[in-house]
Scaffold this motif. Structure first.
Motif, mmCIF file in Angstrom:
data_model
loop_
_atom_site.group_PDB
_atom_site.id
_atom_site.type_symbol
_atom_site.label_atom_id
_atom_site.label_comp_id
_atom_site.label_asym_id
_atom_site.label_seq_id
_atom_site.Cartn_x
_atom_site.Cartn_y
_atom_site.Cartn_z
ATOM 1 N N ARG A 1 0.819 -1.215 0.000
ATOM 2 C CA ARG A 1 0.000 0.000 0.000
ATOM 3 C C ARG A 1 0.854 1.266 0.000
ATOM 4 N NH1 ARG A 1 -3.730 0.340 4.753
ATOM 5 N NH2 ARG A 1 -4.780 1.790 3.360
ATOM 6 N N MET A 2 2.131 1.103 0.291
ATOM 7 C CA MET A 2 3.032 2.263 0.331
ATOM 8 C C MET A 2 3.692 2.513 -1.015
ATOM 9 S SD MET A 2 4.816 1.523 4.038
ATOM 10 C CE MET A 2 3.759 1.259 5.490
ATOM 11 N N LYS A 3 3.512 1.554 -1.942
ATOM 12 C CA LYS A 3 4.169 1.681 -3.253
ATOM 13 C C LYS A 3 3.461 2.712 -4.121
ATOM 14 C CE LYS A 3 5.979 -2.965 -3.047
ATOM 15 N NZ LYS A 3 5.965 -4.343 -3.513
ATOM 16 N N SER A 4 4.218 3.310 -5.023
ATOM 17 C CA SER A 4 3.636 4.372 -5.848
ATOM 18 C C SER A 4 2.544 3.825 -6.770
ATOM 19 C CB SER A 4 4.720 5.063 -6.658
ATOM 20 O OG SER A 4 5.446 4.116 -7.398
ATOM 21 N N ASN A 5 2.624 2.543 -7.105
ATOM 22 C CA ASN A 5 1.604 1.973 -8.016
ATOM 23 C C ASN A 5 0.483 1.264 -7.263
ATOM 24 O OD1 ASN A 5 2.726 -0.381 -7.142
ATOM 25 N ND2 ASN A 5 3.070 -1.251 -9.177
ATOM 26 N N SER A 6 0.374 1.501 -5.967
ATOM 27 C CA SER A 6 -0.581 0.707 -5.182
ATOM 28 C C SER A 6 -2.030 0.969 -5.554
ATOM 29 C CB SER A 6 -0.394 0.973 -3.692
ATOM 30 O OG SER A 6 -0.661 2.328 -3.419
ATOM 31 N N ASN A 7 -2.285 2.135 -6.125
ATOM 32 C CA ASN A 7 -3.675 2.411 -6.514
ATOM 33 C C ASN A 7 -3.998 1.997 -7.938
ATOM 34 O OD1 ASN A 7 -5.185 3.235 -4.366
ATOM 35 N ND2 ASN A 7 -4.328 5.286 -4.383
ATOM 36 N N SER A 8 -3.122 1.185 -8.512
ATOM 37 C CA SER A 8 -3.363 0.742 -9.885
ATOM 38 C C SER A 8 -4.494 -0.271 -9.877
ATOM 39 C CB SER A 8 -2.099 0.127 -10.454
ATOM 40 O OG SER A 8 -1.836 -1.085 -9.804
ATOM 41 N N GLN A 9 -4.734 -0.809 -11.013
ATOM 42 C CA GLN A 9 -5.813 -1.770 -11.242
ATOM 43 C C GLN A 9 -5.953 -2.838 -10.169
ATOM 44 O OE1 GLN A 9 -4.705 -4.550 -14.170
ATOM 45 N NE2 GLN A 9 -6.723 -4.693 -15.073
ATOM 46 N N ARG A 10 -4.841 -3.261 -9.599
ATOM 47 C CA ARG A 10 -4.949 -4.418 -8.722
ATOM 48 C C ARG A 10 -5.597 -4.115 -7.377
ATOM 49 N NH1 ARG A 10 0.862 -4.038 -8.095
ATOM 50 N NH2 ARG A 10 0.937 -5.368 -9.909
ATOM 51 N N SER A 11 -5.740 -2.812 -7.073
ATOM 52 C CA SER A 11 -6.317 -2.449 -5.776
ATOM 53 C C SER A 11 -7.567 -3.268 -5.524
ATOM 54 C CB SER A 11 -6.716 -0.979 -5.770
ATOM 55 O OG SER A 11 -5.712 -0.218 -6.352
ATOM 56 N N GLY A 12 -7.561 -3.990 -4.480
ATOM 57 C CA GLY A 12 -8.736 -4.814 -4.188
ATOM 58 C C GLY A 12 -8.900 -4.865 -2.687
ATOM 59 N N GLY A 13 -9.318 -3.755 -2.103
ATOM 60 C CA GLY A 13 -9.491 -3.759 -0.661
ATOM 61 C C GLY A 13 -8.177 -3.403 -0.006
ATOM 62 N N PHE A 14 -7.438 -4.423 0.424
ATOM 63 C CA PHE A 14 -6.231 -4.194 1.182
ATOM 64 C C PHE A 14 -5.140 -3.433 0.437
ATOM 65 C CE2 PHE A 14 -7.429 -7.843 4.032
ATOM 66 C CZ PHE A 14 -7.795 -6.982 5.045
ATOM 67 N N ALA A 15 -5.185 -3.467 -0.890
ATOM 68 C CA ALA A 15 -4.101 -2.813 -1.610
ATOM 69 C C ALA A 15 -4.395 -1.355 -1.906
ATOM 70 C CB ALA A 15 -3.790 -3.567 -2.897
ATOM 71 N N ILE A 16 -5.442 -0.821 -1.359
ATOM 72 C CA ILE A 16 -5.724 0.591 -1.584
ATOM 73 C C ILE A 16 -4.585 1.423 -1.007
ATOM 74 C CG2 ILE A 16 -7.284 2.483 -0.972
ATOM 75 C CD1 ILE A 16 -9.527 0.295 -0.981
ATOM 76 N N GLY A 17 -4.030 2.281 -1.827
ATOM 77 C CA GLY A 17 -2.819 3.004 -1.455
ATOM 78 C C GLY A 17 -2.982 3.859 -0.199
ATOM 79 N N ILE A 18 -1.889 3.933 0.537
ATOM 80 C CA ILE A 18 -1.835 4.810 1.711
ATOM 81 C C ILE A 18 -1.541 6.218 1.205
ATOM 82 C CG2 ILE A 18 -0.346 5.399 3.671
ATOM 83 C CD1 ILE A 18 -0.038 2.291 4.040
ATOM 84 N N VAL A 19 -2.230 7.203 1.761
ATOM 85 C CA VAL A 19 -1.961 8.579 1.361
ATOM 86 C C VAL A 19 -0.775 9.100 2.182
ATOM 87 C CG1 VAL A 19 -2.924 10.890 1.115
ATOM 88 C CG2 VAL A 19 -4.401 8.876 0.825
ATOM 89 N N LEU A 20 0.209 9.631 1.483
ATOM 90 C CA LEU A 20 1.414 10.132 2.157
ATOM 91 C C LEU A 20 1.028 11.198 3.185
ATOM 92 C CD1 LEU A 20 3.921 10.470 -0.850
ATOM 93 C CD2 LEU A 20 3.493 8.514 0.668
ATOM 94 N N GLY A 21 1.611 11.090 4.352
ATOM 95 C CA GLY A 21 1.380 12.092 5.394
ATOM 96 C C GLY A 21 0.090 11.908 6.179
#
Lengths: 346, 346
Positions: free
Chosen positions: A57-77
């Motif tokens: 979730r900390m990766k820059s591509n975490s909000n890409s297509q694969r986001s499925g619940g747990f992989a929703i990206g963390i917002v910096l800060g």
């Protein structure tokens, strides 16, 4: 009333091994009140779960297509949501009252304000230590249980291999499989972990993968009759070796691939000829898809714990400031069993 | 009575691309009689199936652990068993009489003597051309049908990608999926094949993979709403790209990995993060495990053929001596549809 809420954030995307400078401990004042009609709840956090998937979730591509619940990206800060156990301070939701113990998505912080969409349920501790509800009776336990029984449909007598076997999920996988009457071998990264698996957790055998130059022949040695189920927590070469040594109609439950999290160049390339001829199934899963078996999982596991048949293995740090170190340790294999940070006293 | 039986053998193990010098056409005299009590049957072969999997049986490691039915190694210099259609010449088995048409495991030869353990069943041609029973109504059809409906549990409206879509199995996969009401795209290696898929077989779209430098963006273009089911006949990069573009709860039925058969260094390394977060299932299968649906498959397919909803695509060579060339052509993509060698006249 106002309190100071300290919480952990990431300052920058983390693409590989996390380091201390990626994190920051923020302090903010928080008013302990909720708007009527808002359905907001404020909780004081007691125990939070430290899990490898947060790195994805900390990766820059975490909000890409694969986001499925747990992989929703963390917002910096911003606050990082995480599974944990907390005590209700104030609630505009009628299900919760001040002083209630709850489990669900809280945060890597001392307090969490949870909106109307939040995932939270009231907890009956059933006489167990509270930390159990973050690990063995929480999502780690459900992950092991769902992977073995729902994804792999494990049967008594089958031969089970689990990697990262001393991890939060792996140690429970081995214990559930033993309780069903399976032959179980685990891999881990230190002698101390291997000893724990064999001497305390009842694994039939275990090995230190760092001392094994050829994983395929290692697995052939530990599984002279082949592997029926591989519970994969690491990915890469270990998955390839397990598929090589797998029996017909074998199943690979892909729970995590921690060795690939910190190095996107690492990939498992299982031999597809084996996959075809041995009719192997390789299946990814998330515990969140299996909440339908939550009640069954909790009652079964609680009974195993009460009768002493199952032993929780916990690795608890103290204080919100220890979250970054606890998290980084997951990728160095520092933890023995479930990694938890105790944030506050009950 | 004695006849001369000509049959094809391999002289040496074949590890990569087969070449003409790997094969030999043997001639042997064969007495057309069977011992009473032997349960032997001698058949005159009419049509034999030419399939890529035979290459795996020619490899020096074919008898290793992975042997599971079809991968049982071919013995150098000996007859090669293969699926096909034949006419009974003489039988010590009461199920068969002289003149009966049969399908099952015969050989790449003009005659086959089949022992008591042989796999053979009496054929009712149901008014169809005999060659249909080697392809669309034979194992190729069953493979497509079982892969889609048993392994992937395909549902109407799902998005289906099939590789080697002009091959013996691939073209049927696309046709079954279209008949169920799915969106179907296929990949093939020539413009002529692509045209056939789009213009004659009813695929929604098709592309020539040789003209696509980046398979992931190609699949994203053809599947703006993602892939639900990938029927994999080729393996390697194509499987990786399909997993990249796959939707949640997507399924990959691994039927064959022809691009890996001739090059053991080529491997699919699907992104396991996608496999986990999208809960993807990658499953190998063999049609032989699904004979329980044979009757259903045959009646459904026969009905589709009678009503003109399904179009068989056959590529027939003549004479036992053409077997090696026909077989080698599979790996160059020479065949359009089901590759069959017609060995004899009815």
């Amino acid at each position: 009333m106002e309190v100071t809420n300290r919480y952990v954030v990431v300052k920058t995307h983390v693409e590989a091994m996390p380091s201390l400078s990626d994190f920051e401990l923020k302090s903010e004042s928080l008013k302990l009140s909720v708007e009527p009609g808002s359905k907001d709840v404020i909780v004081r956090n007691l125990y939070v779960s430290i899990d490898p998937y947060q790195l994805n979730r900390m990766k820059s591509n975490s909000n890409s297509q694969r986001s499925g619940g747990f992989a929703i990206g963390i917002v910096l800060g911003k606050e990082i949501d995480a599974y944990g156990l907390a005590k209700v301070v104030v609630s505009d939701k009628e299900e919760f009252a001040e002083g209630d113990l709850v489990v669900g998505l809280i945060s890597w912080g001392e307090y969490t304000k949870i909106g109307s969409e939040g995932i939270l349920r009231k907890l009956d501790p059933m006489g167990f230590p509270l930390s159990y509800h973050v690990g063995v009776l929480g999502f780690s336990g459900l992950t092991a249980y769902a992977g073995l029984f729902e994804v792999c449909k494990l049967k008594p007598g089958e031969k089970v291999f689990v990697s990262a076997a001393c991890g939060s999920v792996g140690n429970l996988v081995g214990q559930y499989a033993k309780l069903l009457g399976c032959y179980v071998v685990g891999s881990a990264g230190t002698k101390k972990k291997v000893d724990l698996l064999k001497e305390k957790l009842g694994f039939d055998d275990a090995f230190n993968y760092r001392e094994e130059p050829d994983l395929k022949s290692t697995l052939q040695r530990y599984f002279p009759d082949g592997i029926d189920v591989y519970f994969d927590n690491v990915g890469a070469e270990m998955q390839e070796a397990a598929v090589d040594v797998m029996n017909r109609f074998g199943r690979v439950a892909v729970c995590g691939v921690i060795s690939e999290y910190t190095n996107t160049e690492r990939r498992a390339a299982p031999n597809m000829l084996d996959v075809i001829y041995k009719r192997i199934k390789i299946q990814g899963f998330l515990a969140a898809d299996h909440v339908n078996i939550l009640a069954d999982f909790i009652s079964t596991t609680a009974e195993y714990l009460r009768s002493g048949k199952m032993i929780p293995v916990e690795d608890i740090s103290e204080g919100v400031e220890s979250v970054p170190t606890a998290f980084m340790g997951l990728f160095r294999g520092d933890n023995m069993g479930k990694k938890i940070v105790k944030i506050g006293q009950e």
